[in-house]
Design a protein around this motif. Sequence first.
Motif, short mmCIF file in Angstrom:
data_model
loop_
_atom_site.label_atom_id
_atom_site.label_comp_id
_atom_site.label_asym_id
_atom_site.label_seq_id
_atom_site.Cartn_x
_atom_site.Cartn_y
_atom_site.Cartn_z
N ALA A 90 12.94 -55.69 -73.70
CA ALA A 90 13.48 -55.11 -72.66
C ALA A 90 14.02 -56.46 -71.63
O ALA A 90 15.14 -56.32 -71.13
N ARG A 91 13.20 -57.55 -71.85
CA ARG A 91 13.76 -58.84 -70.80
C ARG A 91 14.77 -59.34 -71.75
O ARG A 91 15.95 -59.82 -70.98
N CYS A 92 14.97 -59.40 -72.97
CA CYS A 92 15.98 -59.82 -73.64
C CYS A 92 17.81 -59.02 -73.24
O CYS A 92 18.47 -59.52 -73.02
N PHE A 138 17.77 -57.32 -70.39
CA PHE A 138 18.03 -57.43 -68.86
C PHE A 138 18.57 -58.90 -68.54
O PHE A 138 19.67 -59.07 -68.05
N GLU A 139 18.30 -59.78 -69.31
CA GLU A 139 18.71 -61.12 -69.20
C GLU A 139 20.09 -61.42 -69.86
O GLU A 139 21.05 -61.93 -69.30
N TYR A 153 11.65 -62.53 -79.98
CA TYR A 153 12.52 -62.20 -78.82
C TYR A 153 12.38 -63.21 -77.78
O TYR A 153 13.48 -63.57 -76.86
N ARG A 154 11.16 -63.75 -77.62
CA ARG A 154 11.18 -64.88 -76.43
C ARG A 154 11.87 -66.01 -76.73
O ARG A 154 12.17 -66.72 -75.72
N GLU A 196 8.03 -55.25 -73.41
CA GLU A 196 8.61 -56.25 -72.49
C GLU A 196 9.62 -57.13 -73.04
O GLU A 196 10.39 -57.49 -72.05
N ALA A 197 9.19 -57.69 -74.09
CA ALA A 197 10.13 -58.69 -74.64
C ALA A 197 11.45 -58.23 -75.13
O ALA A 197 12.47 -58.84 -74.68
N LYS A 227 18.82 -68.77 -72.49
CA LYS A 227 18.84 -69.37 -71.24
C LYS A 227 19.47 -70.87 -71.25
O LYS A 227 20.25 -71.25 -70.35
N LEU A 234 15.51 -65.62 -76.20
CA LEU A 234 15.66 -65.51 -74.77
C LEU A 234 15.82 -66.95 -74.35
O LEU A 234 16.67 -67.63 -73.40
N ARG A 235 14.87 -67.76 -74.57
CA ARG A 235 14.90 -69.23 -74.43
C ARG A 235 16.11 -69.95 -74.58
O ARG A 235 16.67 -70.67 -73.98
#
Length: 265
Positions: free
Chosen positions: A126-128, A130-131, A84-85, A123-124, A92, A88-89
């Motif tokens: 949720a961060r996806c 959110f972003e 997931y990170r 968290e990973a 972005k 996200l990378r």
Amino acid sequence: MSNASEVLANARKVTRPTSLEFIREIFDGFIELHGDRCFGDDRAIVGGIASLKGRAVTVIGVQKGHTIEENIKRNFGSPNPEGYRKALRLMKQAEKFGRPVVFLINTSGAYCGIGAEERGQGEAIARCLFETAGIKTPVISIFIGEGGSGGALALAAGDRVWMLDNGMYAVLSPEGFASILWRDPSKAGEAAELMKLTAKDLIKNGVIEKIIPEAPEGIENNLRFTTDIIRESLINEFKVLCAMDKDELICKRYERFRKFGEFEE
């Protein structure tokens, strides 16, 4: 089998085309990118840069396998936090260079192992979410198979959400639902009907905007029938979304998801 059970069985077929197969058919010049720049490279998530009729796009998909060896390599399509990170990378990066994003979703859910929890699975995800809510580039999410729980939701916060005929999307597996409700996972077929997880149910309830048909002889026998439709739909939809002002794009995305919290008294 009930209709929902048939959809579920088709979504889970080991012969069902994977994200990489869809990518090869729909896009040109795909270049895969690796790693989350934090822990490692999760092979359950594939992503990179490609061309869609001359338009540069970022494509990210959940990858399963056709054999037991491939599925072990891909963790059976259940991403770890680094997957997931990585997504996200790449999102972005797409925002920075003005590329629209396409998500291809086919997962029974995020990996629930001890290591995944230690590295911040919740968290990973949720961060996806959110972003993605505020990303200043168009996002289209397509369910090409299973869509299970938060593992699918993390990649499904797009401006448009589409689903193949035999796709599904639910808060948990029908087996899990049946185990909780009746303490009997063998009632998964009955649970699938109650959960309203098919494309027809989801478009009726406004969760998705488009159902993409599959060939009558089976998608594994005629993938191009479906990918031709997806390609043209993406080309047309990105013309609309890319022409929008960025603030308008985010506002409409907010309105799309905010409506799910509105209930009639």
